[in-house]
Design a protein around this motif. Structure first.
Motif, mmCIF file in Angstrom:
data_model
loop_
_atom_site.group_PDB
_atom_site.id
_atom_site.type_symbol
_atom_site.label_atom_id
_atom_site.label_comp_id
_atom_site.label_asym_id
_atom_site.label_seq_id
_atom_site.Cartn_x
_atom_site.Cartn_y
_atom_site.Cartn_z
ATOM 1 N N TYR A 1 3.745 -11.086 117.862
ATOM 2 C CA TYR A 1 4.788 -12.099 117.988
ATOM 3 C C TYR A 1 4.172 -13.497 118.102
ATOM 4 O O TYR A 1 4.609 -14.445 117.420
ATOM 5 N N HIS A 2 3.174 -13.650 118.950
ATOM 6 C CA HIS A 2 2.581 -14.971 119.151
ATOM 7 C C HIS A 2 1.799 -15.447 117.928
ATOM 8 O O HIS A 2 1.669 -16.661 117.710
ATOM 9 N N GLN A 3 1.292 -14.503 117.123
ATOM 10 C CA GLN A 3 0.638 -14.905 115.876
ATOM 11 C C GLN A 3 1.638 -15.511 114.902
ATOM 12 O O GLN A 3 1.311 -16.443 114.163
ATOM 13 N N THR A 4 2.862 -14.982 114.908
ATOM 14 C CA THR A 4 3.900 -15.575 114.045
ATOM 15 C C THR A 4 4.278 -16.978 114.502
ATOM 16 O O THR A 4 4.805 -17.770 113.725
ATOM 17 N N GLU A 5 3.994 -17.283 115.773
ATOM 18 C CA GLU A 5 4.273 -18.617 116.310
ATOM 19 C C GLU A 5 3.091 -19.563 116.117
ATOM 20 O O GLU A 5 3.106 -20.695 116.617
ATOM 21 N N GLY A 6 2.037 -19.097 115.433
ATOM 22 C CA GLY A 6 0.895 -19.966 115.149
ATOM 23 C C GLY A 6 -0.325 -19.720 116.013
ATOM 24 O O GLY A 6 -1.339 -20.418 115.863
#
Length: 789
Positions: free
Chosen positions: A667-672
């Motif tokens: 999830y946090h990877q999708t946020e950058g």
């Protein structure tokens, strides 16, 4: 009449010409190979490279010896009765077509499940089903399509990679020719009078032409081949301007002597190729040294338990000797081939074969290195010592590659491509200018520009910097899988830590027991259940409990993120979380391990964690640049202690199952976020694989996780910030190398464009530029290494 060439192998059709499908073949062997590829829809083999194949040799009866079991045993590195793996040395591997067809052997033989080529070592690792095909049939298949393996029966090895001396031969020929051409050019250098001009001028010029022929067409052929292959695929590689420069020099010089316009530039031509090859030789020797350091000194800090006189002692895996009795716990890797002595062996060989299924083994059966025990504890006797290179091979297996992009390699290639286009443009514009101003200088300018501006230094900066840093990290007990991991490590902005076994130390844990008193039989069952587990809390509790005699469990099963269950005779036990054992959590002040026997809750061991040395300092250093997260599967009992110990902005998240950790990272990877995950390699395999960089912390246990990108010795945990910092500094070194190369090329181009730089001087300066980059990156990375304590 033009001689016809074989469509398959490229040889001249001398004795006979066979036509099939409008294509010409030199023999029935080549025609047969073409038919095999056509029948299996593999004719795109010829699209990758013109005439890439070799003429198949007559092999009838040659490989009958490969039916003997003792020879198969020696030649295969893995053999469980069904799946066999053999690495075969194939001298003929030479191009992209070879790699393509050798990695598609499964389309030619359904018994072959996978084949992987190592182009540098000229070998192919073939995995096949021995119930469908055999090693003999695999070798015959390879031979029939022109890729006959070299197999030495003297020592039962599948070939020894012979030293490639072609570069040395080419360098010798170029050096010999360069020296003689310079000698023959002396009369013109010193402007010798009529005697030279009238008597020997033409003889000397044609001698220089003769010396240049083997230099251009043999010593310099690699540059033409590389440039041709690149252009065929629509790529402008760094050899295009070099090949163009060599061709222009040779053609111009030949025209000069044919039409008696001058002596040409044969001295510059032979000198150019000699100094290019000299630079390549230096680069090859230097990188080979770095590779040697990497291959033989970067051992994993993995330990195994050795049993001697009834005493269990952890030892480093490379200290294992033939005949040692080894204890393999649940989820541990078998580090060396051996014989099973006792225990319920359920071996998962997916690390080796890529097939995720377990195989049952009985006492006396052979166990192969790379298998993972999945059903409790077993004991085995080692048949040979550990080959660390084999563990490295497992770690780098394509099955476990997680498509973590290598951006920096792409950046280097992109810069080289743009650089080549810019150089060609400058060369053409400068030559056009001089054709109108002073035509005699135009050719000198063209060749000097192409030579002096070669972007070799740019291409060398990254591999030498990363290669040397890999070696330095290995010496400091930080074992990185490959160079791209260093680049990824330099780009992270979020660091996530597991708690138990990662920021806590297993060596100094203290635990107190609350609950019903355990009977002697229950204590024995508990001790032996914990003996088979590698979870950090299990290892800590096992060390705390009193010694009891060893029993062989009837059943053992470990549920990742929950706990362990086992049984002995009529008794069963569960150890783990409160919900797993059937108890209720009454307090969350500390981490607890709960116990139930025969479906009755007994009590819990409460742990008072001992955190790793330098934890607070490490987090304080990291907080300046990174978002910090503790992602733990334990309860929130340690939350207050951690708040006091760690920086204020550190996120503390508890009660996370292995899948929860993975989803959190995703999830946090999708946020950058670019995530570095640090875990113990057991419960954190999914999270380690999902993260941009996954580091497994190793502390005296043999939990090997191919999902990780690096292995950090637990004693170096407090140096993690310095390793990340060093990775960032490596990127800075590469950028400085680019800048140095740019400055050098700008100065060199000025003198080349203005006609003040002779091609031979440019040829000397170009490899010196490359060497200077290598020296700069080596010294700079060594300096970084010395700053890491």
């Amino acid at each position: 009449m033009d001689q016809e060439h074989c469509f398959h192998c490229g040889d001249i059709c001398e004795s006979q010409t066979i036509t099939f499908n409008d294509k010409t073949f030199c023999c029935n062997g080549c025609k047969t190979v073409y038919e095999i590829f056509s029948e299996n829809d593999l004719t795109c083999y010829y699209d990758l490279q013109a005439a890439p194949g070799a003429t198949p040799k007559d092999i009838e009866g040659k490989y009958d010896f490969l039916m003997q079991e003792n020879i198969i045993e020696k030649l295969t590195e893995f053999n469980d009765g069904k799946t066999q793996i053999a690495t075969l040395y194939i001298p003929h591997i030479h191009c992209s077509s070879c790699i393509w067809i050798l990695e598609n052997l499964n389309k030619l033989n359904p018994g072959i499940s996978a084949s992987q080529v190592n182009f540098g070592k000229k070998n192919v690792r073939v995995t096949y089903n021995s119930e469908i095909t055999s090693l003999k049939e695999v070798v015959i298949l390879l031979s029939s399509i022109g890729y006959e393996p070299y197999i030495s029966l003297d020592d039962f090895k599948t070939g020894k990679a012979q030293v490639n001396r072609s570069l040395i031969y080419k360098l010798g020929i170029a050096g010999f020719a360069f020296g003689n051409v310079m000698f023959l050019s002396f009369p013109e250098y010193f402007e010798v009078g009529e005697y030279w001009l009238e008597q020997y001028k033409h003889l000397f010029r044609w001698l220089m032409f003769s010396f240049s022929l083997p230099v251009v067409f043999y010593a310099g052929q690699d540059y033409f081949i590389s440039a041709y292959k690149g252009l065929r695929k629509g790529l402008l590689n760094i050899d295009v301007p070099i090949a163009l420069g060599i061709a222009v020099l040779f053609i111009r010089s030949t025209i000069d002597i044919i039409f008696d316009l001058g002596s040409g530039f044969f001295d510059s031509l032979t000198g150019l190729i000699f100094f290019l090859l000299l630079g390549k030789f230096f680069q090859q020797k230097t990188y080979s040294f770095l590779s040697f350091e990497r291959d033989y000194k970067s051992y994993f800090p993995i330990a195994i338990t050795k049993i001697e006189n009834g005493i269990e002692t952890p030892i480093q895996v490379y200290d294992i000797k033939q005949g040692d009795r080894l204890l393999i716990r649940n989820q541990e890797l078998i580090p060396a081939d051996g014989i099973l002595i006792n225990g319920n062996a359920q071996i998962d060989y997916s690390f080796v074969t890529g097939e995720s299924k377990t195989i049952s083994k009985d006492s006396g059966d052979k166990l192969f290195a790379g298998g993972k025990q999945t059903a409790g504890l077993i004991e085995m006797e080692a048949l040979k010592s550990v080959e660390q290179s084999y563990l490295t091979q497992l770690w780098s297996h394509d099955v476990f590659n997680t498509n973590k992009e290598d951006h920096f390699t792409t950046l280097t290639n992109a810069i080289s491509k743009r650089f080549t286009i810019a150089v060609l443009t400058i060369a053409i514009l400068a030559t056009t200018y001089w054709l109108f101003v002073d035509a005699s200088k135009a050719m000198n300018v063209f060749t000097a520009v192409l030579i002096i501006a070669c972007p070799c230094a740019i291409a060398l900066a990254a591999p030498f910097t990363f290669g040397n840093l890999l070696r330095i990290f290995g010496k400091l007990k930080f074992y990185v899988k490959n160079a791209s991991v260093i680049e990824q490590l330099a780009e992270i902005n979020t660091v996530i830590f597991d708690k138990t076994g990662t920021i806590t130390s297993n060596e100094k844990s203290i635990a107190t027991y609350e609950g019903d008193v355990l009977s002697t039989s229950e204590e024995i069952l508990l001790k032996n259940t914990l003996r088979g587990s590698n979870h950090p809390l299990s290892r800590s509790l096992y060390d705390i409990l009193d010694e009891h005699h060893i029993i062989s469990l009837n059943h053992f099963e470990e549920h990742l993120g929950k706990g362990i269950e086992a049984s002995y005779q009529n008794d069963n036990i569960r150890v783990g979380s409160a919900s797993f054992v059937g108890g209720s959590e009454t307090s969350v002040l500390n981490t607890s391990v709960h116990i139930s026997t025969n479906n009755k809750y007994k009590g819990k061991y409460t742990f008072y964690n001992s955190y790793r040395k330098g934890l607070s300092k490490l987090f304080n250093n990291l907080k300046k640049e990174y978002d910090l997260v503790i992602l733990s599967g334990d309860n929130a009992g340690e939350q207050e202690n951690l708040k006091k110990l760690l920086p204020a902005k550190t996120k503390l998240i508890f009660n996370q199952k292995p899948d929860d950790k993975l989803e959190y990272i995703k999830y946090h990877q999708t946020e950058g976020a670019k995530v570095l995950m640090v875990g113990d390699g057991l419960n954190d395999a999914g999270a380690l694989a999902q993260s941009n960089v996954g580091i497994a912390l190793s502390e005296n246990v043999n939990v090997f996780s191919p999902a990780c990108d690096a292995i950090l010795d637990a004693s170096k945990f407090n140096q993690l910030y310095n390793f990340i910092k060093a990775s960032k500094q490596a990127i800075t070194i590469i950028k400085w190398s680019f800048l140095l190369s740019f400055i050098y090329n700008s100065i060199g181009l000025y003198f080349a464009v203005t006609g003040q730089l002779a091609p031979v001087i440019a040829a000397i300066l170009m490899p010196l530029s490359s060497i200077s980059v290598v020296v700069f990156t080596t010294i700079a990375t060594n300096f970084i290494g010395k700053r890491i304590k």
